[in-house]
Motif scaffolding. Structure first.
Motif, PDB file in Angstrom:
ATOM      1  N   ALA A   1      -4.022   2.551  12.856  1.00 56.66           N
ATOM      2  CA  ALA A   1      -4.159   2.747  11.412  1.00 56.66           C
ATOM      3  C   ALA A   1      -3.005   3.605  10.904  1.00 56.66           C
ATOM      4  O   ALA A   1      -2.584   4.554  11.573  1.00 56.66           O
ATOM      5  N   ILE A   2      -2.486   3.238   9.731  1.00 54.53           N
ATOM      6  CA  ILE A   2      -1.488   4.051   9.036  1.00 54.53           C
ATOM      7  C   ILE A   2      -2.166   4.520   7.767  1.00 54.53           C
ATOM      8  O   ILE A   2      -2.516   3.715   6.912  1.00 54.53           O
ATOM      9  N   ARG A   3      -2.346   5.825   7.629  1.00 57.83           N
ATOM     10  CA  ARG A   3      -3.179   6.346   6.554  1.00 57.83           C
ATOM     11  C   ARG A   3      -2.452   7.401   5.721  1.00 57.83           C
ATOM     12  O   ARG A   3      -1.586   8.121   6.234  1.00 57.83           O
TER      13      ARG A   3
ATOM     14  N   VAL B   1       0.114   0.786  -0.519  1.00 56.73           N
ATOM     15  CA  VAL B   1       1.450   1.360  -0.712  1.00 56.73           C
ATOM     16  C   VAL B   1       2.312   1.165   0.524  1.00 56.73           C
ATOM     17  O   VAL B   1       3.458   0.700   0.445  1.00 56.73           O
ATOM     18  N   ILE B   2       1.782   1.529   1.682  1.00 54.28           N
ATOM     19  CA  ILE B   2       2.555   1.406   2.920  1.00 54.28           C
ATOM     20  C   ILE B   2       2.811  -0.059   3.242  1.00 54.28           C
ATOM     21  O   ILE B   2       3.924  -0.447   3.630  1.00 54.28           O
TER      22      ILE B   2
ATOM     23  N   LEU C   1       6.162  -1.272   5.213  1.00 56.39           N
ATOM     24  CA  LEU C   1       5.873  -1.930   6.484  1.00 56.39           C
ATOM     25  C   LEU C   1       6.686  -3.198   6.763  1.00 56.39           C
ATOM     26  O   LEU C   1       7.098  -3.407   7.916  1.00 56.39           O
ATOM     27  N   PRO C   2       6.934  -4.086   5.779  1.00 53.82           N
ATOM     28  CA  PRO C   2       7.608  -5.351   6.110  1.00 53.82           C
ATOM     29  C   PRO C   2       8.913  -5.213   6.889  1.00 53.82           C
ATOM     30  O   PRO C   2       9.104  -5.934   7.890  1.00 53.82           O
ATOM     31  N   PRO C   3       9.863  -4.342   6.514  1.00 52.85           N
ATOM     32  CA  PRO C   3      11.091  -4.242   7.315  1.00 52.85           C
ATOM     33  C   PRO C   3      10.831  -3.765   8.744  1.00 52.85           C
ATOM     34  O   PRO C   3      11.533  -4.164   9.676  1.00 52.85           O
TER      35      PRO C   3
ATOM     36  N   LEU D   1       7.141   2.298  18.066  1.00 50.90           N
ATOM     37  CA  LEU D   1       8.037   1.669  17.105  1.00 50.90           C
ATOM     38  C   LEU D   1       7.668   2.062  15.679  1.00 50.90           C
ATOM     39  O   LEU D   1       8.544   2.401  14.875  1.00 50.90           O
ATOM     40  N   LEU D   2       6.368   2.011  15.351  1.00 52.66           N
ATOM     41  CA  LEU D   2       5.934   2.397  14.005  1.00 52.66           C
ATOM     42  C   LEU D   2       6.297   3.855  13.723  1.00 52.66           C
ATOM     43  O   LEU D   2       6.766   4.197  12.628  1.00 52.66           O
TER      44      LEU D   2
END
Length: 294
Positions: free
Chosen positions: A143-145, A102-103, A108-110, A283-284
């Motif tokens: 990690a993005i969870r 989903v992320i 995430l791309p932009p 940044l994330l």
């Protein structure tokens, strides 16, 4: 006796993977190479490490006796890698980001565009998986969870929440009508997950007797699931932020609000202060927080 550590690494990977083929894929080498290295380790140790049952390899007692040592050596190697990485002083190199479907697909791309513009010396590798990457083993740097990572040695921060709602395509609603109450849902095609009980558990808060047969189609792949909603397969449950931006979809039963998914950033504490990881982390955090609260 001198034992080549690289052979023990292959041995450990085979144990964890279960087959030579899967281990070869993880090690990025050929199956004959893995088989040859296992035979060489057996020669060096004088032990039979596996019983070979077709494509499967089952540890012998002798193999089990050295497994703990191999795991300890791998852990020490990982600790060394983390310690060395923690001494970095420049903002360049490769960073591995592990995240869910989903992320990765919707959010995430932009953010990566901004990352590439601000830090052109950083190469990015994206690992898309719904399970948790092992940050201690350097399977990923960040990690993005959609759940709170709870392993020891991790630094984590919550950056937002994905609200969940019920949605259907306009074509589906034109054909089957719009449900007005929760009871109306039993007359509709509902889309659920297969192995994951997340949606089913949400339903049981309203319908205690709900079971998997409630869903006419079940799929755990989030991108397939998303496209099934858009294609008109039925009523599905997804991020209200994502779905509200899709002109093909309409929200139904807005008072039905399943539990949302908290979004977390995590990294190993040994990496947190390295310039490369710190820059990408910040940044994330700022960019994803902004998008999640749009």
């Amino acid at each position: 006796m001198n034992i080549d550590w690289s052979l023990l690494k292959t041995f450990l990977t085979v144990v964890q993977a279960g087959t030579v083929a899967q281990a070869a894929a993880q090690l990025a080498c050929s199956q004959p190479t893995v088989s040859r290295q296992l035979k060489e380790l057996e020669t060096q140790t004088g032990l039979t490490l596996f019983d070979r049952r077709g494509y499967r390899l089952v540890l012998t007692d002798a193999g089990a006796s050295i497994l703990e040592f191999a795991q300890n050596m791998a852990d020490q190697a990982n600790h060394l890698a983390l310690a060395i990485a923690g001494k970095e002083t420049v903002v360049n190199g490769t960073i591995r980001i592990s995240t869910s479907e989903v992320i990765a697909y919707h959010f995430l791309p932009p953010v990566l565009v901004t990352l590439q513009e601000q830090y052109p010396e950083i190469d990015v590798e994206i690992i898309v998986e719904n399970s948790a990457a092992n940050l201690s083993a350097r399977e990923a740097d960040i990690a993005i969870r959609l759940f709170r990572p709870d392993k020891l040695g991790l630094v984590r921060t919550k950056i937002g929440t994905l609200e969940i709602g019920a949605f259907a395509s306009k074509s589906y609603l034109e054909l089957y009508g719009v449900p007005r109450t929760l009871d109306d849902l039993v007359y509709h095609n509902l889309l659920g997950y297969d192995q994951s009980a997340e949606i089913l558990d949400g339903f049981r808060k309203h319908l205690p007797d709900a079971n998997p047969s409630l869903f006419s189609v079940r799929c755990d792949n989030h991108l397939v699931y998303w496209n099934m909603i858009r294609a008109g397969n039925g009523i599905g449950f997804c991020s209200t932020l994502m779905a509200s931006q899709d002109k093909m979809l309409t929200r139904v039963l807005p008072d039905l609000k399943p539990d949302g998914n908290d979004v977390w950033l995590a990294t190993h504490e040994a990496l947190q202060k390295t310039p490369r990881v710190r820059a990408v982390w910040e940044l994330l955090s700022s960019q994803l927080t902004k998008r999640l609260w749009e």
